[in-house]
Design a protein around this motif. Sequence first.
Motif, short mmCIF file in Angstrom:
data_model
loop_
_atom_site.label_atom_id
_atom_site.label_comp_id
_atom_site.label_asym_id
_atom_site.label_seq_id
_atom_site.Cartn_x
_atom_site.Cartn_y
_atom_site.Cartn_z
N THR A 89 1.09 -2.02 -0.33
CA THR A 89 -0.19 0.46 0.17
C THR A 89 0.75 1.70 -0.03
OG1 THR A 89 -0.18 -0.54 2.17
CG2 THR A 89 -1.80 -1.28 1.33
N LEU A 120 -5.55 5.69 -0.05
CA LEU A 120 -5.95 4.69 0.39
C LEU A 120 -5.12 4.48 1.92
CD1 LEU A 120 -3.37 3.25 -0.26
CD2 LEU A 120 -4.34 2.04 -2.20
N ALA A 139 -2.90 3.17 4.01
CA ALA A 139 -2.02 2.59 4.31
C ALA A 139 -1.31 1.99 5.41
CB ALA A 139 -0.46 3.02 3.59
N ARG A 172 -0.33 -3.69 -8.18
CA ARG A 172 -0.43 -3.39 -7.19
C ARG A 172 -2.57 -3.80 -6.76
NH1 ARG A 172 -1.77 -2.99 -1.96
NH2 ARG A 172 -0.53 -5.58 -2.47
N GLU A 188 -4.75 -6.34 -4.53
CA GLU A 188 -5.44 -6.15 -3.90
C GLU A 188 -6.76 -6.69 -4.28
OE1 GLU A 188 -5.04 -4.60 -1.10
OE2 GLU A 188 -3.61 -3.24 -1.46
N ARG A 220 -9.39 -0.46 -0.41
CA ARG A 220 -7.94 -0.53 -1.05
C ARG A 220 -7.92 -0.20 -2.97
NH1 ARG A 220 -6.84 -1.40 4.13
NH2 ARG A 220 -4.96 -1.60 4.71
#
Length: 213
Positions: free
Chosen positions: A37, A47, A49, A141, A145, A153
């Motif tokens: 994240t 978002l 983290a 990434r 998620e 996320r």
Amino acid sequence: MSPNGLRDRTQLQEILSLVLDRWDPAASGIRYRLVGTGAALAQGVPLPAGDIDVLVARRQDVDGFADALAGFPCLEPPAWLPDARQYFTHFAVDGVDVGASTVEVPTGADTFECIGSGPWKFYVPTTVGRHTVAAVALELRLVSELVRDRPDRYLPLIEHLRSHGSDLDLIRRSMIDRGVEPGTRHRVLAQLESRPQPAAECGLTPRGRPTPD
């Protein structure tokens, strides 16, 4: 002690700059990537983290990371984690969990965030203090998620990629390689190809372009 999550991008940059000033991987030619994240937050995605994760290629680089951060509380010394196939360590740096690890899972694919050639091939250079940090591509990434089914996320990631552009083929390949079910794959790609609007409106509710190396 229980480290805190990151408040925002500014705190991420402050903590990461402090770590890099001490570790200075560029001076030693250490190959690394910012993943997790933190990589998304560093690229401007708003978002949650919880920590900062650094991927390295060699176990000796994890040991060097631990030596450089020896002045901070060690949450776990360098050790092999057989179930995860990681050589891993982490520290509390000004109250934030910062870790470094290898991920030693063989694959011929280039579509995973932390294994194979993906993180080394697809990344975005990001300025952090006096350092240039290679953050893993948001496309990879995003799929991590989706696999973990964390809408808090993946929805911000979809919004950011829709607004700023993305490598749709990389996302498509990654979703297939990582076993994202076909219905979700279709909805994600439809959202990314559509005009910007809240992600939930396109049916994905809870249940920067990469730089090729």
